[in-house]
Enzyme design. Structure first.
Site, PDB file in Angstrom:
ATOM      1  N   CYS A   8       1.085  -1.273  -0.032  1.00 31.39           N
ATOM      2  CA  CYS A   8       0.265   0.150  -0.008  1.00 31.39           C
ATOM      3  C   CYS A   8       0.943   1.268   0.058  1.00 31.39           C
ATOM      4  O   CYS A   8       2.065   0.810   0.139  1.00 31.39           O
ATOM      5  CB  CYS A   8      -0.997   0.075   1.394  1.00 31.39           C
ATOM      6  SG  CYS A   8      -2.053  -1.091   1.188  1.00 31.39           S
ATOM      7  N   GLY A  34      -0.663   0.638  -4.993  1.00 34.53           N
ATOM      8  CA  GLY A  34      -2.134   0.070  -4.725  1.00 34.53           C
ATOM      9  C   GLY A  34      -3.082   0.848  -5.831  1.00 34.53           C
ATOM     10  O   GLY A  34      -3.281   1.675  -5.939  1.00 34.53           O
ATOM     11  N   ASN A 109       0.512   0.936   5.888  1.00 32.92           N
ATOM     12  CA  ASN A 109       1.021   0.133   4.782  1.00 32.92           C
ATOM     13  C   ASN A 109       1.740  -1.055   5.540  1.00 32.92           C
ATOM     14  O   ASN A 109       2.616  -0.902   6.274  1.00 32.92           O
ATOM     15  CB  ASN A 109       2.132   1.075   4.209  1.00 32.92           C
ATOM     16  CG  ASN A 109       3.002   0.239   3.244  1.00 32.92           C
ATOM     17  OD1 ASN A 109       2.605  -0.824   2.873  1.00 32.92           O
ATOM     18  ND2 ASN A 109       4.222   0.765   3.102  1.00 32.92           N
ATOM     19  N   GLY A 110       1.613  -2.202   5.151  1.00 36.49           N
ATOM     20  CA  GLY A 110       2.319  -3.423   5.806  1.00 36.49           C
ATOM     21  C   GLY A 110       1.095  -4.484   6.124  1.00 36.49           C
ATOM     22  O   GLY A 110       0.300  -4.599   5.699  1.00 36.49           O
ATOM     23  N   TYR A 250      11.084  -4.929  -7.025  1.00 36.71           N
ATOM     24  CA  TYR A 250       9.802  -4.895  -7.586  1.00 36.71           C
ATOM     25  C   TYR A 250       8.956  -3.671  -7.287  1.00 36.71           C
ATOM     26  O   TYR A 250       8.489  -2.970  -8.061  1.00 36.71           O
ATOM     27  CB  TYR A 250       8.834  -6.122  -7.457  1.00 36.71           C
ATOM     28  CG  TYR A 250       7.734  -6.069  -8.053  1.00 36.71           C
ATOM     29  CD1 TYR A 250       7.588  -5.941  -9.917  1.00 36.71           C
ATOM     30  CD2 TYR A 250       6.561  -5.908  -7.659  1.00 36.71           C
ATOM     31  CE1 TYR A 250       6.135  -5.695 -10.336  1.00 36.71           C
ATOM     32  CE2 TYR A 250       5.382  -5.778  -8.216  1.00 36.71           C
ATOM     33  CZ  TYR A 250       5.139  -5.935  -9.743  1.00 36.71           C
ATOM     34  OH  TYR A 250       4.237  -5.573 -10.202  1.00 36.71           O
TER      35      TYR A 250
END
Length: 482
Positions: A8, A34, A109-110, A250
């Protein structure tokens, strides 16, 4: 399982007269992290205002009145890929909680690896959850803390959650940013000459709005921004530094810097190292757009082969790995890439990609190149085999569809139709990224490649042990024997 998926992206602004509009632009720069939903919460110093919905940032905020109604000089925003919780509006962040004594906005985020246990305990004690996202756990911990101040409650609560995470939290008079004790997920701070502060998941988001980079929020730290400026404190003792290697491989944009290392440079170095470790007798090098282009250019330079644009991406098609269903992912591959016949026809091609997850995407690209007339396709992967699931914010929590966890190198080569196949070694990835922390793997988290989980597994440990394949067991045995 839905393949490699973004964690995210979070973005926050303090002390800007058009904070929500600045957040909108910041979220645009993080859209690659996202694409399922987006939201913004703003504060005018008295009231918090919120809007969130499913879709891309430009779709969610296409009505200009929405941003105009998000008034105030501070804001937080979020772009979402669902790593925990279903894909519905109720799980789109940031979340806004209105209590009798205060309002709180929060985004994350996570992934928390002890969220199930904490949620069960909280529900037994009367907590009522309004979403299936693990983000909400932190709010309930804060509200049940017996500490005196909100800051103390927040610090205590952050100390109870486990996993990889960054949080942005907004109250009417303060913006907070927190990073997990291993620094698995990144968070950076920027500042303008006019004392506007910005926090974001990547440096590209602050660069693109013209804000100067100030610092990284480090492992176990809480950044606090209010009328007195910025202060950064430890809420816990930092653990071993373990920045997610997949950020470099990535996830992150190539123009971002993570822990002082430029992502493009790291990827180009992986290509150079890959060319030395796994050379190929070929005519040209082709990168798979977009995240593999840097590695492909490095491979070409090191090998002395021409770097050609043999694959073209339709930039208006969403990233394949973050499509919510396998059917949409496969359709996306067909629509998003095309081979350039005039470049690859009659050539022996080195196809450089960043990773292989299930093998379906790689197989289709190899076929694209051969259908366009490539005589041979030699696949080179700029990361080690993706053998183990991830539990820290990448949506790969099962081994069932990880091809490298179930097949040998020769079997994978046959399945994808390549003339040869080579992966970057673990040490090659560590050396190529070039972090300098005094920690295992120089400060990288290599969980997906070797099963080393620096923040533990907690709720997932039993499932993980019960699902190990023979290949995974052999890798873990080799690691233990070392």
């Amino acid at each position: 399982m839905r393949g490699i998926n973004e964690e995210c992206g979070v973005f926050g602004v303090w002390n800007h007269k058009e904070a929500s509009k600045l957040t909108y632009f910041g979220l645009h720069s993080l859209q690659h992290r996202g694409q399922e939903g987006a939201g913004i919460i703003s504060s005018d110093g008295e009231t918090l205002y919120s809007y969130r919905n499913l879709g891309l940032v430009s779709e969610v905020f296409k009505d200009k009145e929405i941003l105009y109604n998000l008034v105030g000089s501070s804001a937080i925003g979020h772009v979402r890929y669902a790593t925990a919780g279903d894909n519905s509006v109720r799980n789109v962040q940031p979340f806004l909680f209105d209590f009798y004594d205060m309002s709180i906005g929060i985004c994350h985020n996570g992934n928390l690896v002890n969220a199930k246990t904490l949620r069960l305990e909280l529900e037994k004690n009367g907590a009522i959850f309004h979403s299936s996202s693990d983000t909400e756990v932190l709010i309930h911990l804060i509200r049940r803390s017996k500490k005196e101040t909100f800051e103390e409650k927040l610090k205590e609560s952050l100390g109870k959650i486990k996993g990889g995470f960054t949080y942005l939290i907004l109250t009417k008079n303060t913006l907070y940013g927190a990073v997990d004790p291993n620094s698995l997920r990144p968070l950076v701070i920027g500042k303008t000459e006019n004392d506007t502060y910005v926090m974001a998941s990547e440096t590209c988001a602050i660069d693109n709005i013209g804000v100067e980079f100030l610092c990284n929020v480090k492992a176990g730290q809480l950044a606090i921004i209010d009328k007195d400026g910025l202060k950064i404190e430890n809420y816990t003792t930092p653990d071993r530094i373990s920045i997610a290697a997949m950020e470099y491989v990535y996830f992150a944009r190539p123009d971002s810097n993570i822990a002082g290392v430029n992502v493009h440079t790291a990827r180009k170095n992986t290509g150079r190292t890959l060319a030395r470790e796994c050379p190929a007798d070929a005519d040209i090098v082709v990168g798979v757009p977009n995240s593999s282009l840097s590695a492909a250019s490095g491979f070409a330079e090191e090998s002395g082969l021409p770097y050609e644009m043999g694959l073209i991406k339709n930039q208006y098609i969403a990233r394949t790995f973050i499509q919510p269903t396998q059917e949409l992912r496969e359709q996306g591959v067909r629509m998003k890439l095309s081979a350039v016949k005039g470049v690859v026809k009659g050539k022996r091609v080195v196809m450089v990609d960043d990773s292989i997850v299930r093998g379906t995407t790689c197989k289709r690209i190899v076929k694209l190149l051969k259908d366009a007339g490539a005589l041979e396709v030699h696949v080179r992967i700029a990361s080690p085999p993706f053998v183990f699931p991830s539990f820290y914010g990448i949506d790969i929590s099962t081994s069932r569809e990880l091809i490298a966890a179930n097949k040998t190198l020769e079997e994978i080569k046959e399945i994808i139709g390549a003339d040869s196949l080579g992966y970057l070694s673990e040490q090659g990835l560590v050396d190529s990224i070039g972090l300098k922390f005094d920690a295992p793997y120089n400060g990288l988290c290599m969980d997906c490649f070797n099963g080393d989980y620096p923040a533990g597994l907690y709720d997932y440990e039993e499932d993980f042990n019960n699902s190990l394949t023979d290949i995974q067991r052999r890798i873990l045995e080799r690691k233990i024997n070392k």
